[in-house]
Design an enzyme around this catalytic site. Structure first.
Site, mmCIF file in Angstrom:
data_model
loop_
_atom_site.group_PDB
_atom_site.id
_atom_site.type_symbol
_atom_site.label_atom_id
_atom_site.label_comp_id
_atom_site.label_asym_id
_atom_site.label_seq_id
_atom_site.Cartn_x
_atom_site.Cartn_y
_atom_site.Cartn_z
ATOM 1 N N HIS A 73 26.127 41.555 -3.407
ATOM 2 C CA HIS A 73 26.947 41.490 -4.623
ATOM 3 C C HIS A 73 27.084 42.881 -5.250
ATOM 4 O O HIS A 73 28.171 43.277 -5.684
ATOM 5 C CB HIS A 73 26.298 40.580 -5.671
ATOM 6 C CG HIS A 73 26.146 39.151 -5.249
ATOM 7 N ND1 HIS A 73 24.921 38.585 -4.996
ATOM 8 C CD2 HIS A 73 27.057 38.171 -5.076
ATOM 9 C CE1 HIS A 73 25.083 37.316 -4.676
ATOM 10 N NE2 HIS A 73 26.365 37.034 -4.706
ATOM 11 N N GLN A 75 33.198 40.616 3.060
ATOM 12 C CA GLN A 75 33.589 40.191 4.410
ATOM 13 C C GLN A 75 32.627 39.109 4.926
ATOM 14 O O GLN A 75 32.960 38.350 5.820
ATOM 15 C CB GLN A 75 33.593 41.415 5.345
ATOM 16 C CG GLN A 75 33.894 41.131 6.806
ATOM 17 C CD GLN A 75 35.256 40.511 7.021
ATOM 18 O OE1 GLN A 75 36.198 40.747 6.254
ATOM 19 N NE2 GLN A 75 35.380 39.684 8.059
HETATM 20 P P1 AMP Z 1 28.673 34.318 -3.952
HETATM 21 O O1 AMP Z 1 27.874 34.635 -5.169
HETATM 22 O O2 AMP Z 1 27.852 33.845 -2.795
HETATM 23 O O3 AMP Z 1 29.873 33.448 -4.239
HETATM 24 O O4 AMP Z 1 29.273 35.711 -3.457
HETATM 25 C C1 AMP Z 1 30.056 36.502 -4.313
HETATM 26 C C2 AMP Z 1 30.735 37.574 -3.500
HETATM 27 O O5 AMP Z 1 29.738 38.391 -2.879
HETATM 28 C C3 AMP Z 1 31.612 37.007 -2.377
HETATM 29 O O6 AMP Z 1 32.812 37.758 -2.303
HETATM 30 C C4 AMP Z 1 30.753 37.213 -1.161
HETATM 31 O O7 AMP Z 1 31.499 37.364 0.030
HETATM 32 C C5 AMP Z 1 30.033 38.495 -1.512
HETATM 33 N N1 AMP Z 1 28.807 38.623 -0.723
HETATM 34 C C6 AMP Z 1 27.808 37.711 -0.620
HETATM 35 N N2 AMP Z 1 26.875 38.131 0.253
HETATM 36 C C7 AMP Z 1 27.283 39.341 0.716
HETATM 37 C C8 AMP Z 1 26.751 40.292 1.644
HETATM 38 N N3 AMP Z 1 25.604 40.084 2.289
HETATM 39 N N4 AMP Z 1 27.458 41.427 1.861
HETATM 40 C C9 AMP Z 1 28.637 41.647 1.224
HETATM 41 N N5 AMP Z 1 29.180 40.788 0.336
HETATM 42 C C10 AMP Z 1 28.528 39.649 0.088
#
Ligand code: AMP
Length: 287
Positions: A37, A148
């Protein structure tokens, strides 16, 4: 950093920032923030005058038997991390604020929303598309940052932006991993030590497919077989999908095109995890 729970206030602030000629970057999250994030937040900070991070565990993107109740929540820790990244506004609305009584307007990205994760989580992308469209209307961002890591989500949102003419530039950031390759995820904390070890098989299967690709393999079916064989060797993994697809249409590729998306999802106990990689020369310019 201001913390805003009211949608009307967030929208008002955003309109003021825009009228002053300043650019707005939005990073949508569900909290339990990790380095994945924060990489998005840093990219947004680099590119924009005003950075908004939204924190909302969106109930409409969870299925009835999924982990909505257990999903990790730690507002104070998240707030401190965002403050340290010099975020301008943390938009953290309540569920009632986002889905007021009588709410009934949903956005369905019809075909894409039913592929990959959408095939095993039927209403998931309807919930994602709906909440992202709302966030765009509230925060009025010039740019929005997505990982991604959630490759199918990227395809769905790219389609949503085109189809509904949102004046938003999507910025897709690379996957951030633990030192053993496991993609960072708020759900990794659910894993017991054995499952945690086993979960690296997702990344190992992608590396294996990548190696075969470098040796010249261009058949989607053969590369999918490589993924499945690697995943089958890990007894604690139950495969949800393993696929080699076009990153825009999410449809399987018979012969690899450039770029190609190699994506896997699997269960480790009751925890479902996903991972992916892009193949091909143009993967660096994509999207
Ligand atoms: P989430 O809180 O899981 O909905 O994720 C929020 C954003 O963070 C989304 O755009 C995810 O794709 C991104 N995200 C989550 N994990 C990763 C990671 N390991 N690397 C890059 N972006 C991430």
């Amino acid at each position: 950093m201001i913390v805003v729970a009211s949608t009307a206030e967030m929208q008002q602030r955003a309109l003021e920032v825009r009228s002053a000629g300043r650019s707005i970057g939005l990073v949508p999250t569900m909290g339990a923030l990790h380095e994945g994030h924060l990489s998005l937040v840093r990219a947004a900070r680099r590119d924009n005058d005003f950075v908004v991070v939204s924190l909302f565990v969106n109930p409409t993107q969870f299925g009835p038997n999924e982990d909505l109740q257990q999903y990790p929540r730690d507002f104070e820790t998240d707030r401190r991390k965002l403050e340290a990244e010099r975020v301008d506004a943390l938009y953290a609305p309540s569920t009632e604020e986002v889905y007021a009584a009588g709410f009934q307007t949903y956005i369905c990205v019809e075909e894409l929303g039913a592929r990959l994760d959408g095939a095993s989580r039927p209403m998931h992308f309807r919930g994602v598309a709906t909440v992202v469209a709302k966030l765009f209307n509230v925060v009025q961002p010039h740019r929005a940052y997505f990982g991604q890591k959630d490759a199918a989500q990227v395809a769905v949102i790219r389609r949503l932006v085109r189809d509904l003419c949102f004046p938003v530039q999507l910025v897709v950031c690379p996957i951030i991993r633990e030192s053993d390759g496991l993609a960072m995820s708020s759900r990794n904390g659910y894993l017991n030590p054995e499952e945690r070890k086993a979960a690296t098989v997702l990344y190992r299967s992608l590396r294996e497919a990548e190696a075969r690709y470098r040796e010249g393999e261009r058949s989607g079916e053969a590369l999918t077989r490589v993924l499945l064989e690697c995943l089958a060797a890990e007894p604690l993994a139950r495969v949800d999908y393993a696929a080699v697809v076009d990153p825009d249409s999410l449809l399987p590729l018979e012969r690899l095109e450039d770029p190609a998306l190699v994506a896997v999802a699997g269960w480790f106990g009751t925890t479902r995890l996903i991972d992916n990689t892009l193949l091909g020369e143009s993967r660096h310019d994509y999207p």
